[in-house]
Design a protein around this motif. Structure first.
Motif, PDB file in Angstrom:
ATOM      1  N   GLU A  96       0.866  -1.169   0.000  1.00 16.76           N
ATOM      2  CA  GLU A  96       0.000   0.000   0.000  1.00 16.76           C
ATOM      3  C   GLU A  96       0.904   1.220   0.000  1.00 16.76           C
ATOM      4  OE1 GLU A  96      -3.271  -0.156   2.881  1.00 16.76           O
ATOM      5  OE2 GLU A  96      -2.466  -2.102   3.430  1.00 16.76           O
ATOM      6  N   SER A  97       0.341   2.350  -0.305  1.00 16.99           N
ATOM      7  CA  SER A  97       1.178   3.548  -0.287  1.00 16.99           C
ATOM      8  C   SER A  97       0.394   4.712   0.288  1.00 16.99           C
ATOM      9  CB  SER A  97       1.645   3.893  -1.698  1.00 16.99           C
ATOM     10  OG  SER A  97       0.527   4.176  -2.515  1.00 16.99           O
ATOM     11  N   GLY A  98       1.132   5.680   0.782  1.00 18.36           N
ATOM     12  CA  GLY A  98       0.553   6.944   1.221  1.00 18.36           C
ATOM     13  C   GLY A  98      -0.401   6.824   2.379  1.00 18.36           C
ATOM     14  N   ALA A  99      -1.491   7.574   2.272  1.00 17.04           N
ATOM     15  CA  ALA A  99      -2.464   7.675   3.357  1.00 17.04           C
ATOM     16  C   ALA A  99      -3.135   6.333   3.639  1.00 17.04           C
ATOM     17  CB  ALA A  99      -3.513   8.721   3.028  1.00 17.04           C
ATOM     18  N   SER A 100      -3.334   5.525   2.623  1.00 17.51           N
ATOM     19  CA  SER A 100      -3.975   4.229   2.811  1.00 17.51           C
ATOM     20  C   SER A 100      -3.149   3.354   3.755  1.00 17.51           C
ATOM     21  CB  SER A 100      -4.150   3.533   1.467  1.00 17.51           C
ATOM     22  OG  SER A 100      -4.663   2.238   1.654  1.00 17.51           O
ATOM     23  N   ARG A 101      -1.844   3.312   3.540  1.00 15.05           N
ATOM     24  CA  ARG A 101      -0.956   2.523   4.394  1.00 15.05           C
ATOM     25  C   ARG A 101      -0.924   3.106   5.808  1.00 15.05           C
ATOM     26  NH1 ARG A 101       3.370  -1.171   3.773  1.00 15.05           N
ATOM     27  NH2 ARG A 101       5.031  -0.860   5.308  1.00 15.05           N
ATOM     28  N   PHE A 102      -0.911   4.420   5.924  1.00 13.37           N
ATOM     29  CA  PHE A 102      -0.908   5.087   7.235  1.00 13.37           C
ATOM     30  C   PHE A 102      -2.138   4.684   8.030  1.00 13.37           C
ATOM     31  CE2 PHE A 102      -2.194   8.599   9.958  1.00 13.37           C
ATOM     32  CZ  PHE A 102      -1.037   8.837  10.680  1.00 13.37           C
ATOM     33  N   THR A 146      -4.202   2.183   7.499  1.00 14.13           N
ATOM     34  CA  THR A 146      -4.225   0.739   7.724  1.00 14.13           C
ATOM     35  C   THR A 146      -3.386   0.397   8.942  1.00 14.13           C
ATOM     36  OG1 THR A 146      -4.578   0.236   5.389  1.00 14.13           O
ATOM     37  CG2 THR A 146      -3.632  -1.509   6.739  1.00 14.13           C
ATOM     38  N   GLY A 147      -2.175   0.929   9.009  1.00 14.25           N
ATOM     39  CA  GLY A 147      -1.308   0.682  10.162  1.00 14.25           C
ATOM     40  C   GLY A 147      -1.903   1.205  11.450  1.00 14.25           C
ATOM     41  N   LEU A 148      -2.479   2.391  11.398  1.00 11.80           N
ATOM     42  CA  LEU A 148      -3.100   2.991  12.577  1.00 11.80           C
ATOM     43  C   LEU A 148      -4.281   2.145  13.060  1.00 11.80           C
ATOM     44  CD1 LEU A 148      -2.779   5.526  14.348  1.00 11.80           C
ATOM     45  CD2 LEU A 148      -4.424   6.653  12.850  1.00 11.80           C
ATOM     46  N   ARG A 149      -5.126   1.725  12.143  1.00 12.39           N
ATOM     47  CA  ARG A 149      -6.307   0.916  12.496  1.00 12.39           C
ATOM     48  C   ARG A 149      -5.887  -0.425  13.094  1.00 12.39           C
ATOM     49  NH1 ARG A 149      -8.211   0.376   7.798  1.00 12.39           N
ATOM     50  NH2 ARG A 149      -7.634  -1.774   7.459  1.00 12.39           N
ATOM     51  N   ARG A 150      -4.939  -1.090  12.444  1.00 10.76           N
ATOM     52  CA  ARG A 150      -4.479  -2.382  12.959  1.00 10.76           C
ATOM     53  C   ARG A 150      -3.780  -2.214  14.300  1.00 10.76           C
ATOM     54  NH1 ARG A 150      -1.998  -4.831   7.327  1.00 10.76           N
ATOM     55  NH2 ARG A 150      -4.015  -5.338   6.364  1.00 10.76           N
ATOM     56  N   GLY A 151      -3.011  -1.148  14.440  1.00  7.11           N
ATOM     57  CA  GLY A 151      -2.321  -0.899  15.694  1.00  7.11           C
ATOM     58  C   GLY A 151      -3.272  -0.627  16.838  1.00  7.11           C
ATOM     59  N   PHE A 152      -4.310   0.171  16.601  1.00  6.97           N
ATOM     60  CA  PHE A 152      -5.297   0.450  17.651  1.00  6.97           C
ATOM     61  C   PHE A 152      -5.999  -0.829  18.100  1.00  6.97           C
ATOM     62  CE2 PHE A 152      -5.864   5.130  16.405  1.00  6.97           C
ATOM     63  CZ  PHE A 152      -5.052   5.536  17.443  1.00  6.97           C
ATOM     64  N   ARG A 153      -6.079  -1.801  17.199  1.00  7.95           N
ATOM     65  CA  ARG A 153      -6.675  -3.093  17.556  1.00  7.95           C
ATOM     66  C   ARG A 153      -5.661  -4.016  18.227  1.00  7.95           C
ATOM     67  NH1 ARG A 153      -7.984  -4.884  12.211  1.00  7.95           N
ATOM     68  NH2 ARG A 153      -8.196  -6.922  13.147  1.00  7.95           N
ATOM     69  N   GLY A 197      -0.129   0.667  20.388  1.00 13.96           N
ATOM     70  CA  GLY A 197      -0.394  -0.090  19.158  1.00 13.96           C
ATOM     71  C   GLY A 197      -0.529   0.823  17.962  1.00 13.96           C
ATOM     72  N   GLY A 198      -1.196   1.960  18.139  1.00 12.75           N
ATOM     73  CA  GLY A 198      -1.328   2.933  17.046  1.00 12.75           C
ATOM     74  C   GLY A 198       0.020   3.491  16.625  1.00 12.75           C
ATOM     75  N   VAL A 199       0.893   3.780  17.587  1.00  8.27           N
ATOM     76  CA  VAL A 199       2.237   4.276  17.271  1.00  8.27           C
ATOM     77  C   VAL A 199       3.022   3.198  16.527  1.00  8.27           C
ATOM     78  CG1 VAL A 199       4.441   4.998  18.272  1.00  8.27           C
ATOM     79  CG2 VAL A 199       2.307   5.975  19.114  1.00  8.27           C
ATOM     80  N   LEU A 200       2.885   1.946  16.951  1.00 12.15           N
ATOM     81  CA  LEU A 200       3.532   0.827  16.262  1.00 12.15           C
ATOM     82  C   LEU A 200       3.055   0.752  14.807  1.00 12.15           C
ATOM     83  CD1 LEU A 200       5.194  -1.870  16.301  1.00 12.15           C
ATOM     84  CD2 LEU A 200       3.064  -2.980  16.985  1.00 12.15           C
ATOM     85  N   ALA A 213       3.893   1.813   8.981  1.00 12.48           N
ATOM     86  CA  ALA A 213       3.437   2.445   7.743  1.00 12.48           C
ATOM     87  C   ALA A 213       4.495   3.375   7.161  1.00 12.48           C
ATOM     88  CB  ALA A 213       2.152   3.232   8.002  1.00 12.48           C
ATOM     89  N   MET A 214       5.255   4.028   8.036  1.00  7.59           N
ATOM     90  CA  MET A 214       6.257   4.986   7.571  1.00  7.59           C
ATOM     91  C   MET A 214       7.653   4.367   7.431  1.00  7.59           C
ATOM     92  SD  MET A 214       4.991   8.258   9.765  1.00  7.59           S
ATOM     93  CE  MET A 214       5.715   9.510   8.726  1.00  7.59           C
ATOM     94  N   GLY A 215       7.770   3.081   7.766  1.00  5.03           N
ATOM     95  CA  GLY A 215       9.056   2.402   7.635  1.00  5.03           C
ATOM     96  C   GLY A 215      10.084   2.825   8.656  1.00  5.03           C
ATOM     97  N   ILE A 216       9.640   3.263   9.831  1.00  3.26           N
ATOM     98  CA  ILE A 216      10.546   3.713  10.890  1.00  3.26           C
ATOM     99  C   ILE A 216      10.888   2.518  11.770  1.00  3.26           C
ATOM    100  CG2 ILE A 216      10.823   5.232  12.882  1.00  3.26           C
ATOM    101  CD1 ILE A 216       8.697   7.053  11.582  1.00  3.26           C
ATOM    102  N   ARG A 217      12.150   2.147  11.792  1.00  4.07           N
ATOM    103  CA  ARG A 217      12.606   1.018  12.615  1.00  4.07           C
ATOM    104  C   ARG A 217      13.762   1.471  13.486  1.00  4.07           C
ATOM    105  NH1 ARG A 217      11.467  -4.376   9.811  1.00  4.07           N
ATOM    106  NH2 ARG A 217      10.009  -3.745   8.208  1.00  4.07           N
ATOM    107  N   GLY A 218      13.943   0.726  14.606  1.00  9.18           N
ATOM    108  CA  GLY A 218      15.089   0.943  15.480  1.00  9.18           C
ATOM    109  C   GLY A 218      15.129   2.261  16.030  1.00  9.18           C
TER     110      GLY A 218
END
Length: 133
Positions: free
Chosen positions: A16-22, A24-31, A120-123, A128-133
């Motif tokens: 996914e790209s852009g806002a959709s991925r953001f 998606t990650g936020l929704r899955r993280g909140f869950r 979970g939302g931050v995760l 979604a933004m590819g931020i690791r470590g």
């Protein structure tokens, strides 16, 4: 209908790209689910992030959710508690003991209740933004 093998690690998910991925990650993280697949659990305890997703094998331990979740939780709880306390104060003149008896437990319950979901939302956003470590 076959059920997916939770130990199989070859799950392919369309990029996914852009806002959709953001979102998606936020929704899955909140869950509190794995942001990569949305099926496996992201947490092994109250706030402990799993090293890998049991469903898709995604390495969740690479994401560092240290300071942001408490900050955002305090921000949310503060915006809920302060207006409530001010409204109670303006509607009458309750004693300080009554105010403390109401708002300290409410603040504590909201903070402890929201913190795992915000983490979970931050995760999910980090994924979604590819931020690791």
């Amino acid at each position: 209908m076959m059920t997916p093998d939770p130990h199989e690690t070859s799950h392919e998910y369309p990029p996914e790209s852009g806002a959709s991925r953001f979102f998606t990650g936020l929704r899955r993280g909140f869950r509190r689910k794995c942001p990569n697949c949305g099926h496996g659990l992201a947490f092994s305890g109250y706030l402990k992030i799993r090293e890998t997703c049991d469903f898709c094998g995604h390495k969740l331990g690479e994401y560092r959710c240290d300071d942001a979740p408490p900050y955002f939780t305090i921000l949310i709880v503060g915006h809920l508690v302060v207006p409530g306390a001010l409204a109670v104060e303006q509607s009458g003149t309750p004693s300080l003991a009554l105010q403390l008896g109401i708002w300290i437990p409410v603040t504590l319950a909201l903070t402890l209740g929201l913190l795992p979901f915000v983490k979970g939302g931050v995760l999910g956003v980090q994924w979604a933004m590819g931020i690791r470590g």
